[in-house]
Motif scaffolding. Sequence first.
Motif, PDB file in Angstrom:
ATOM      1  N   THR A   1       6.700  13.782 -13.542  1.00 17.39           N
ATOM      2  CA  THR A   1       5.985  14.420 -14.654  1.00 17.39           C
ATOM      3  C   THR A   1       6.097  15.935 -14.541  1.00 17.39           C
ATOM      4  O   THR A   1       6.363  16.625 -15.525  1.00 17.39           O
ATOM      5  CB  THR A   1       4.501  13.991 -14.660  1.00 17.39           C
ATOM      6  OG1 THR A   1       4.449  12.580 -14.852  1.00 17.39           O
ATOM      7  CG2 THR A   1       3.728  14.687 -15.756  1.00 17.39           C
ATOM      8  N   LYS A   2       5.914  16.464 -13.357  1.00 17.11           N
ATOM      9  CA  LYS A   2       5.981  17.912 -13.125  1.00 17.11           C
ATOM     10  C   LYS A   2       7.360  18.468 -13.466  1.00 17.11           C
ATOM     11  O   LYS A   2       7.479  19.588 -13.950  1.00 17.11           O
ATOM     12  CB  LYS A   2       5.639  18.203 -11.666  1.00 17.11           C
ATOM     13  CG  LYS A   2       5.678  19.658 -11.293  1.00 17.11           C
ATOM     14  CD  LYS A   2       5.306  19.854  -9.833  1.00 17.11           C
ATOM     15  CE  LYS A   2       5.426  21.310  -9.423  1.00 17.11           C
ATOM     16  NZ  LYS A   2       5.130  21.486  -8.003  1.00 17.11           N
ATOM     17  N   ASN A   3       8.418  17.676 -13.199  1.00 16.14           N
ATOM     18  CA  ASN A   3       9.789  18.146 -13.394  1.00 16.14           C
ATOM     19  C   ASN A   3      10.479  17.585 -14.628  1.00 16.14           C
ATOM     20  O   ASN A   3      11.659  17.852 -14.846  1.00 16.14           O
ATOM     21  CB  ASN A   3      10.615  17.820 -12.146  1.00 16.14           C
ATOM     22  CG  ASN A   3      10.165  18.645 -10.967  1.00 16.14           C
ATOM     23  OD1 ASN A   3      10.506  19.814 -10.862  1.00 16.14           O
ATOM     24  ND2 ASN A   3       9.376  18.061 -10.082  1.00 16.14           N
TER      25      ASN A   3
ATOM     26  N   ALA B   1       2.891   6.620  -7.018  1.00 14.60           N
ATOM     27  CA  ALA B   1       2.025   7.677  -7.551  1.00 14.60           C
ATOM     28  C   ALA B   1       2.658   9.052  -7.330  1.00 14.60           C
ATOM     29  O   ALA B   1       2.632   9.911  -8.225  1.00 14.60           O
ATOM     30  CB  ALA B   1       0.644   7.601  -6.902  1.00 14.60           C
ATOM     31  N   GLU B   2       3.247   9.258  -6.159  1.00 17.13           N
ATOM     32  CA  GLU B   2       3.882  10.547  -5.856  1.00 17.13           C
ATOM     33  C   GLU B   2       5.137  10.745  -6.695  1.00 17.13           C
ATOM     34  O   GLU B   2       5.387  11.834  -7.206  1.00 17.13           O
ATOM     35  CB  GLU B   2       4.209  10.634  -4.364  1.00 17.13           C
ATOM     36  CG  GLU B   2       4.719  11.973  -3.921  1.00 17.13           C
ATOM     37  CD  GLU B   2       3.700  13.104  -4.016  1.00 17.13           C
ATOM     38  OE1 GLU B   2       4.085  14.261  -3.754  1.00 17.13           O
ATOM     39  OE2 GLU B   2       2.525  12.870  -4.357  1.00 17.13           O
ATOM     40  N   TYR B   3       5.943   9.693  -6.869  1.00 24.55           N
ATOM     41  CA  TYR B   3       7.139   9.793  -7.711  1.00 24.55           C
ATOM     42  C   TYR B   3       6.741  10.124  -9.147  1.00 24.55           C
ATOM     43  O   TYR B   3       7.401  10.930  -9.816  1.00 24.55           O
ATOM     44  CB  TYR B   3       7.946   8.496  -7.687  1.00 24.55           C
ATOM     45  CG  TYR B   3       8.530   8.121  -6.347  1.00 24.55           C
ATOM     46  CD1 TYR B   3       8.699   9.045  -5.319  1.00 24.55           C
ATOM     47  CD2 TYR B   3       8.930   6.817  -6.092  1.00 24.55           C
ATOM     48  CE1 TYR B   3       9.242   8.683  -4.093  1.00 24.55           C
ATOM     49  CE2 TYR B   3       9.475   6.449  -4.871  1.00 24.55           C
ATOM     50  CZ  TYR B   3       9.625   7.389  -3.872  1.00 24.55           C
ATOM     51  OH  TYR B   3      10.160   7.037  -2.659  1.00 24.55           O
TER      52      TYR B   3
ATOM     53  N   SER C   1       0.822  -1.208   0.000  1.00 21.11           N
ATOM     54  CA  SER C   1       0.000   0.000   0.000  1.00 21.11           C
ATOM     55  C   SER C   1       0.860   1.265   0.000  1.00 21.11           C
ATOM     56  O   SER C   1       0.636   2.186  -0.789  1.00 21.11           O
ATOM     57  CB  SER C   1      -0.932  -0.011   1.211  1.00 21.11           C
ATOM     58  OG  SER C   1      -1.663   1.186   1.280  1.00 21.11           O
ATOM     59  N   ILE C   2       1.845   1.301   0.872  1.00 19.63           N
ATOM     60  CA  ILE C   2       2.720   2.474   0.941  1.00 19.63           C
ATOM     61  C   ILE C   2       3.520   2.622  -0.340  1.00 19.63           C
ATOM     62  O   ILE C   2       3.670   3.724  -0.869  1.00 19.63           O
ATOM     63  CB  ILE C   2       3.626   2.399   2.181  1.00 19.63           C
ATOM     64  CG1 ILE C   2       2.762   2.564   3.438  1.00 19.63           C
ATOM     65  CG2 ILE C   2       4.723   3.472   2.127  1.00 19.63           C
ATOM     66  CD1 ILE C   2       3.489   2.316   4.738  1.00 19.63           C
ATOM     67  N   ASN C   3       4.010   1.515  -0.893  1.00 20.79           N
ATOM     68  CA  ASN C   3       4.771   1.586  -2.133  1.00 20.79           C
ATOM     69  C   ASN C   3       3.914   2.084  -3.296  1.00 20.79           C
ATOM     70  O   ASN C   3       4.399   2.828  -4.150  1.00 20.79           O
ATOM     71  CB  ASN C   3       5.403   0.237  -2.465  1.00 20.79           C
ATOM     72  CG  ASN C   3       6.648  -0.015  -1.642  1.00 20.79           C
ATOM     73  OD1 ASN C   3       7.219   0.892  -1.046  1.00 20.79           O
ATOM     74  ND2 ASN C   3       7.069  -1.266  -1.581  1.00 20.79           N
TER      75      ASN C   3
END
Length: 113
Positions: free
Chosen positions: A77-79, A70-72, A63-65
């Motif tokens: 994508t943003k950077n 998703a955050e990575y 779950s944490i991974n």
Amino acid sequence: MKNKNLLSILPSLFLGLCLVALPVSAVDLAQAKSAGLVGEQLNGFLGMVKPDASAEIKALVDSINAQRLAEYQRIGTKNGVPAEEVGRLTAQKVIGQAAPGQFVETASGWTQR
């Protein structure tokens, strides 16, 4: 240049990852780390130090991974950088701040701090 921009967001990423894990079960994660069942890997994800850990611990890690991935991906994508690079850079910070007694992955395998 992209790495420099990415490095500047690592403190907020680290805080974000801590917050992402909280709703899941921060006490369980802390206990799992303290018990030496899970540790931080070089790729920025949690890993099973003891493969015979309970299904509950494995589900927690999965779950944490998933949340970390998703955050990575969002940050990458943003950077304009691959999510894998975001994970590796995050791992450097998280591993560097691991508490004494916790396990972290090194090039030669799991090491206890």
